[in-house]
Design a protein around this motif. Sequence first.
Motif, PDB file in Angstrom:
ATOM      1  N   ALA A 161       0.826  -1.206   0.000  1.00 54.35           N
ATOM      2  CA  ALA A 161       0.000   0.000   0.000  1.00 54.35           C
ATOM      3  C   ALA A 161       0.863   1.260   0.000  1.00 54.35           C
ATOM      4  O   ALA A 161       0.540   2.251  -0.678  1.00 54.35           O
ATOM      5  N   LEU A 162       1.952   1.236   0.750  1.00 52.99           N
ATOM      6  CA  LEU A 162       2.855   2.388   0.790  1.00 52.99           C
ATOM      7  C   LEU A 162       3.452   2.656  -0.584  1.00 52.99           C
ATOM      8  O   LEU A 162       3.549   3.817  -1.020  1.00 52.99           O
ATOM      9  N   ASN A 163       3.853   1.595  -1.285  1.00 52.85           N
ATOM     10  CA  ASN A 163       4.401   1.761  -2.638  1.00 52.85           C
ATOM     11  C   ASN A 163       3.378   2.395  -3.571  1.00 52.85           C
ATOM     12  O   ASN A 163       3.709   3.244  -4.409  1.00 52.85           O
ATOM     13  N   ALA A 164       2.110   1.972  -3.430  1.00 53.99           N
ATOM     14  CA  ALA A 164       1.052   2.564  -4.256  1.00 53.99           C
ATOM     15  C   ALA A 164       0.856   4.036  -3.918  1.00 53.99           C
ATOM     16  O   ALA A 164       0.589   4.857  -4.809  1.00 53.99           O
ATOM     17  N   LEU A 165       0.996   4.386  -2.641  1.00 54.32           N
ATOM     18  CA  LEU A 165       0.882   5.783  -2.228  1.00 54.32           C
ATOM     19  C   LEU A 165       1.936   6.643  -2.922  1.00 54.32           C
ATOM     20  O   LEU A 165       1.658   7.777  -3.333  1.00 54.32           O
ATOM     21  N   THR A 166       3.143   6.124  -3.064  1.00 52.94           N
ATOM     22  CA  THR A 166       4.189   6.842  -3.789  1.00 52.94           C
ATOM     23  C   THR A 166       3.742   7.147  -5.207  1.00 52.94           C
ATOM     24  O   THR A 166       3.867   8.281  -5.693  1.00 52.94           O
ATOM     25  N   LYS A 167       3.230   6.128  -5.892  1.00 51.28           N
ATOM     26  CA  LYS A 167       2.784   6.305  -7.278  1.00 51.28           C
ATOM     27  C   LYS A 167       1.674   7.349  -7.386  1.00 51.28           C
ATOM     28  O   LYS A 167       1.670   8.190  -8.289  1.00 51.28           O
ATOM     29  N   ILE A 168       0.719   7.281  -6.462  1.00 49.22           N
ATOM     30  CA  ILE A 168      -0.408   8.214  -6.488  1.00 49.22           C
ATOM     31  C   ILE A 168       0.066   9.640  -6.248  1.00 49.22           C
ATOM     32  O   ILE A 168      -0.356  10.583  -6.929  1.00 49.22           O
ATOM     33  N   THR A 169       0.957   9.811  -5.276  1.00 45.92           N
ATOM     34  CA  THR A 169       1.489  11.148  -4.978  1.00 45.92           C
ATOM     35  C   THR A 169       2.227  11.714  -6.181  1.00 45.92           C
ATOM     36  O   THR A 169       2.045  12.881  -6.554  1.00 45.92           O
ATOM     37  N   ALA A 170       3.070  10.897  -6.803  1.00 45.00           N
ATOM     38  CA  ALA A 170       3.835  11.341  -7.968  1.00 45.00           C
ATOM     39  C   ALA A 170       2.909  11.733  -9.109  1.00 45.00           C
ATOM     40  O   ALA A 170       3.136  12.746  -9.792  1.00 45.00           O
ATOM     41  N   GLU A 171       1.859  10.961  -9.328  1.00 45.88           N
ATOM     42  CA  GLU A 171       0.953  11.218 -10.450  1.00 45.88           C
ATOM     43  C   GLU A 171       0.067  12.432 -10.208  1.00 45.88           C
ATOM     44  O   GLU A 171      -0.107  13.283 -11.090  1.00 45.88           O
ATOM     45  N   GLN A 172      -0.494  12.543  -9.008  1.00 46.59           N
ATOM     46  CA  GLN A 172      -1.455  13.604  -8.748  1.00 46.59           C
ATOM     47  C   GLN A 172      -0.807  14.973  -8.555  1.00 46.59           C
ATOM     48  O   GLN A 172      -1.445  16.002  -8.836  1.00 46.59           O
ATOM     49  N   PHE A 173       0.440  15.005  -8.084  1.00 47.60           N
ATOM     50  CA  PHE A 173       1.044  16.291  -7.739  1.00 47.60           C
ATOM     51  C   PHE A 173       2.321  16.598  -8.521  1.00 47.60           C
ATOM     52  O   PHE A 173       2.962  17.612  -8.275  1.00 47.60           O
ATOM     53  N   GLY A 174       2.668  15.742  -9.470  1.00 54.09           N
ATOM     54  CA  GLY A 174       3.855  15.987 -10.280  1.00 54.09           C
ATOM     55  C   GLY A 174       3.777  17.272 -11.077  1.00 54.09           C
ATOM     56  O   GLY A 174       4.777  17.991 -11.227  1.00 54.09           O
TER      57      GLY A 174
END
Length: 263
Positions: A161-174
Motif C-alpha cells: 500500500a505504501l508503494n502505491a501511495l508513492t505512485k499516487i502522490t507522484a501522479e497527482q502532484f507531479g
Amino acid sequence: MDLRLSGKTAVVTGGSKGIGLEIVRLLLAEGVAVVSGSRTITPELKETGAHAVTVDLSTPDGPKRLIDEAAALLGGIDILVNNVGVGDAESLVEGATNTLLTLPDSAWESAFDLHFYSALRATRAALPSLIERRGVVVNVSSIGARLVGGGPVNYNVSKVALNALTKITAEQFGSQGVRAITVSPGPVSTGVWVDDDGYIAKVARSEGISHQQFQENALNGMGVSTGRVSTPVEVAQLVVFAAAPNNITGVDYLIDGGVVKTA
C-alpha cells in the motif's frame, strides 16, 4: 559531489535509530535543517542536533502534529521522509508465524497504522508546503512489498500500500512540482537483524535454532547476490540521493544486495 541540498528543510519520521538516524545525520551533513519525529528520543538522535519531536505516528493525529510543528519551526518543508516502521518485534513475529486464518484484525490494523496511514497522514499534512516549495516525498518501504508471501504478511501488505501511495502522490502532484520516490531495502543490519531481542532473533528462537544460524539460512534462502546485508548508512545514502533535486519520480529503488531477481 554537491547534492544541492544546503539550505533546504526536511522532516524524517522514525529518526531515533537505525536507517532513520542515518538519514538524519546525512541530511544534516548536507546542510539541511531537520526535524525528526518518533516515540522516543534516543541519545544518538539528540547528539545529531536535529530538532526532535516525541510523537506516536501510528495515531490519527500524530503525523499532522509533527508536520505542523516542523512547518512552524522550519518555515516550510522541502523534504518529507516517511521512514517510521517495524515497531514492536513481537508484532513482526506474529505476522510471520500466523496464516490468514489465525492472524487477527488487530495485527493488520497496527501494521497499516504504522507503515501506511502514518505516511498518508504525514504526506497529506505536508503537501501544501511541498507544493509551494516543489518538494519531494521519499517513502522507505521494503522488498517485502515484492515478496509478499515471505512474511511478516501484514507488514508486507502494508508496504504494498505504501508503494502505491508513492505512485499516487507522484501522479497527482507531479504537475505542481512535487516528486515522490520509494526506497525499498532488503535485510539491513539494524536491530531487527542483529539485536538479541530483535525480530530475527525471536523467530530463530521460535524455530529452535541459533540467531547466527537463522541469519545464515535467511541469506542463503533469499539468494543475496552480495552475500551480506546492507548497512543503515548505505540505505540512507540512497534516500538522500533520491531527495536531492532531480527529475526522478514515481519509482521504487531497491537496495537489497540482489535478492529481487526480476526486472
